[in-house]
Design an enzyme around this catalytic site. Structure first.
Site, PDB file in Angstrom:
ATOM      1  N   LYS A 112       0.864  -1.188   0.000  1.00  0.00           N
ATOM      2  CA  LYS A 112       0.000   0.000   0.000  1.00  0.00           C
ATOM      3  C   LYS A 112       0.895   1.231   0.000  1.00  0.00           C
ATOM      4  O   LYS A 112       2.048   1.178   0.448  1.00  0.00           O
ATOM      5  CB  LYS A 112      -0.906   0.036   1.238  1.00  0.00           C
ATOM      6  CG  LYS A 112      -2.213   0.774   1.024  1.00  0.00           C
ATOM      7  CD  LYS A 112      -3.211  -0.061   0.232  1.00  0.00           C
ATOM      8  CE  LYS A 112      -4.558   0.630   0.135  1.00  0.00           C
ATOM      9  NZ  LYS A 112      -5.556  -0.230  -0.519  1.00  0.00           N
ATOM     10  N   ASN A 227     -17.171   5.041  -5.882  1.00  0.00           N
ATOM     11  CA  ASN A 227     -17.244   3.937  -6.842  1.00  0.00           C
ATOM     12  C   ASN A 227     -17.832   2.669  -6.227  1.00  0.00           C
ATOM     13  O   ASN A 227     -18.629   1.969  -6.856  1.00  0.00           O
ATOM     14  CB  ASN A 227     -15.843   3.614  -7.388  1.00  0.00           C
ATOM     15  CG  ASN A 227     -15.338   4.673  -8.352  1.00  0.00           C
ATOM     16  OD1 ASN A 227     -16.117   5.440  -8.907  1.00  0.00           O
ATOM     17  ND2 ASN A 227     -14.033   4.721  -8.536  1.00  0.00           N
TER      18      ASN A 227
END
Length: 423
Positions: A112, A227
Site C-alpha cells: 500500500k 465507486n
C-alpha cells in the site's frame, strides 16, 4: 493532522495485529513458527516529495510505500492521497492486502502507499507534478514483477496513467504492467471502476442465500457513495432491494420507500455529494446507525462500526465495502447478536481481482471484453465465498476468522516452503 486521527490510524495496525492473534490458534502447528512474518512489514519506505507549486513556491509532502509480505508474489495495493495518511495506516492497509490477495488465491503479496496531501487543494498541474515526483521516489521498489500500485482514496485512472508514464520514462520503455487501474486506452481493463462494488454485491448475494435472507425487498443502508457504494447500491436496486439510506461526507439521506439509485448517482455527479437529493429526507448522521435495515454496507473509511454502534444496529448482514470498518470489540457484539459479517478481505476484493486481470492482460497484450471480465470476476468471488464459508463451518468460527485462516495458511505455507535466505 489531529491527535485523535493519529490514534485511530495507529489503531488500524493494532486491529490487524489483533486479527492475526485471533487466528493463530487455528493454524497448523508447523506454521506457527512463521506467524511473526505477518506481524511486521517486509519493507517500509518514507519519502520526501518536493514540488514546485503554480505560484513558484516549493512545498514538501510526505509519501509512503509499504510492502507487507511478498511470499506469494509481487506486492499489490493502492496509492492513497489524503491529508491524514500516515505510516501506521499504510502498514495496516498493506497487511490487509496481503490477506485479501491470499483469500482470493491471487498470485500476489500485499502492499500500500500514499501521500499526505489534500488533492482537492492542488491544481491539475500540481497534482501531476506531485504524482510524477512521488513515482520517481518509490520507483526503486515498484515494478510489474515486484510491486504494482493501483488507485485508492483520492487517486484515479489519470493518476495511474502519470505513474505508468513516469516509471516507463525512467526505464526507457513502456511498462504498462507497473500499475493497474489505468485508463483503458493505456492498457487498463474494462470493468475495473465498478469491480469492487460488483464484488460487494456478488459476495452479499451468495452469503444472503446461505443465511436465508431474501434480497428482494430487503432494506439496504450504505455509508459512502463513491465507486464502491454507488455500484453496490445500483446492483442491489436492480435486484429489487430497497436502498433506504445513504451517508457520505455531505450528510445522510433517507427514504422509507427506497431511493432511485440512478437518479441519486446523477445528483452526486452534479453536486459532489448526496446532500440535497430532492427525493429523500436529510436526517442526522448518527441516525444512520439506528434506522431499520436488513443489509449494511460500510463503504467509506476504516473504523466506522464501534462497540456502541454495534449495540444498536438492526442489520442482519454487514458487507464490508471499506477496509477495516469494524473494530474487534464491535465484531464480538455483532456476532453475539447473530449478525453475519462478510469481511473486507473477501467482500471488497473485486477491485484487486480485476486489477489482477488487468495485469495478466498487460503481460499478454491481449484484452478481454467487459462481459468476460464480469464472468471471471463473479466466478472467482463466488468460489472464494464457498472456500471461506466451508472453512467457517469446519472450524466453527466467523467468516472473518475463516478468511484469515485460509489466507494465513496459504501465505505461511509459501513462506515455509521458500525458506529463509540467507539462512
Amino acid at each position: 493532522m489531529s491527535l485523535s486521527y493519529e490514534m485511530e490510524n495507529s489503531r488500524a495496525w493494532q486491529t490487524y495485529l489483533a486479527q492475526i492473534n485471533q487466528v493463530t490458534p487455528y493454524l497448523e502447528e508447523d506454521l506457527i513458527p512463521f506467524v511473526n512474518t505477518l506481524k511486521r512489514p517486509k519493507r517500509a519506505l518514507i519519502v520526501d516529495v518536493p514540488i514546485v507549486m503554480d505560484d513558484g513556491s516549493i512545498q514538501h509532502f510526505e509519501g509512503y510505500r509499504v510492502q507487507h509480505n511478498l511470499s506469494r508474489g509481487p506486492g499489490k495495493g493502492g496509492i492513497r492521497y489524503h491529508p491524514d495518511v500516515e505510516l501506521n495506516e499504510v502498514m495496516a492497509l498493506a497487511a490487509w492486502m496481503t490477506i485479501k490477495t491470499a483469500v482470493l488465491n491471487l498470485p500476489y503479496g500485499g502492499a500500500k502507499g500514499g501521500v499526505r496531501v489534500d488533492p482537492r487543494k492542488l491544481s491539475p498541474r500540481e497534482l501531476e507534478r506531485l504524482t510524477r515526483r512521488f513515482t520517481s521516489e518509490i520507483s526503486p521498489i515498484i515494478g510489474p514483477q515486484t510491486d504494482i500500485p493501483a488507485p485508492d482514496v483520492g487517486t484515479n485512472a489519470s493518476i495511474m496513467g502519470w505513474m505508468m508514464d513516469t516509471y516507463s520514462s525512467i526505464k526507457g520503455h513502456t511498462v504498462t504492467g507497473v500499475v493497474t487501474g489505468k485508463p483503458v486506452h493505456l492498457g487498463g481493463s474494462l470493468g475495473r471502476v465498478r469491480a469492487t462494488g460488483r464484488g460487494v454485491f456478488v459476495t452479499g448475494l451468495e452469503v444472503a442465500k446461505k443465511i436465508n435472507l431474501s434480497i428482494e425487498g430487503s432494506r439496504v443502508a450504505i455509508q459512502g457513495f463513491g465507486n464502491v457504494g454507488s455500484e453496490a447500491a445500483y446492483l442491489f436496486h436492480k435486484a429489487n432491494a430497497k436502498v433506504v439510506c445513504v451517508q457520505d461526507h455531505t450528510g445522510t439521506i433517507y427514504s422509507e420507500q427506497g431511493l432511485d439509485v440512478k437518479q441519486l448517482q446523477n445528483h452526486v455527479a452534479q453536486h459532489q455529494g448526496v446532500a440535497g437529493f430532492p427525493e429523500a429526507s436529510m436526517i442526522d448522521d448518527q441516525e444512520f446507525w439506528t434506522i431499520e435495515m436488513d443489509i449494511l454496507i460500510p463503504a467509506a473509511l476504516e473504523g466506522q462500526i464501534t462497540a456502541e454502534r454495534a449495540q444498536n444496529l438492526t442489520a442482519k448482514l454487514i458487507l464490508e465495502g471499506a477496509n477495516g470498518p469494524t473494530y474487534p470489540e464491535a465484531e464480538e457484539i455483532l456476532l453475539q447478536r447473530q449478525i453475519s459479517i462478510v469481511p473486507d478481505v473477501l467482500c471488497n476484493a473485486g477491485g484487486v481481482t480485476v486489477s489482477y486481470f488487468e495485469w495478466v492482460q498487460d503481460m499478454a497484450s491481449y484484452f478481454w471484453t467487459e462481459d468476460e471480465i464480469n464472468q471471471r470476476l463473479d466466478k472467482l468471488m463466488m468460489s472464494a465465498v464457498e472456500d471461506v464459508w466451508s472453512k467457517a463451518q469446519e472450524k466453527q468460527c466467523s467468516l472473518r476468522t475463516a478468511a484469515y485462516i485460509l489466507a494465513c495458511e496459504r501465505i505461511l505455507k509459501a513462506r515455509k516452503e521458500r525458506g529463509i535466505f540467507p539462512g
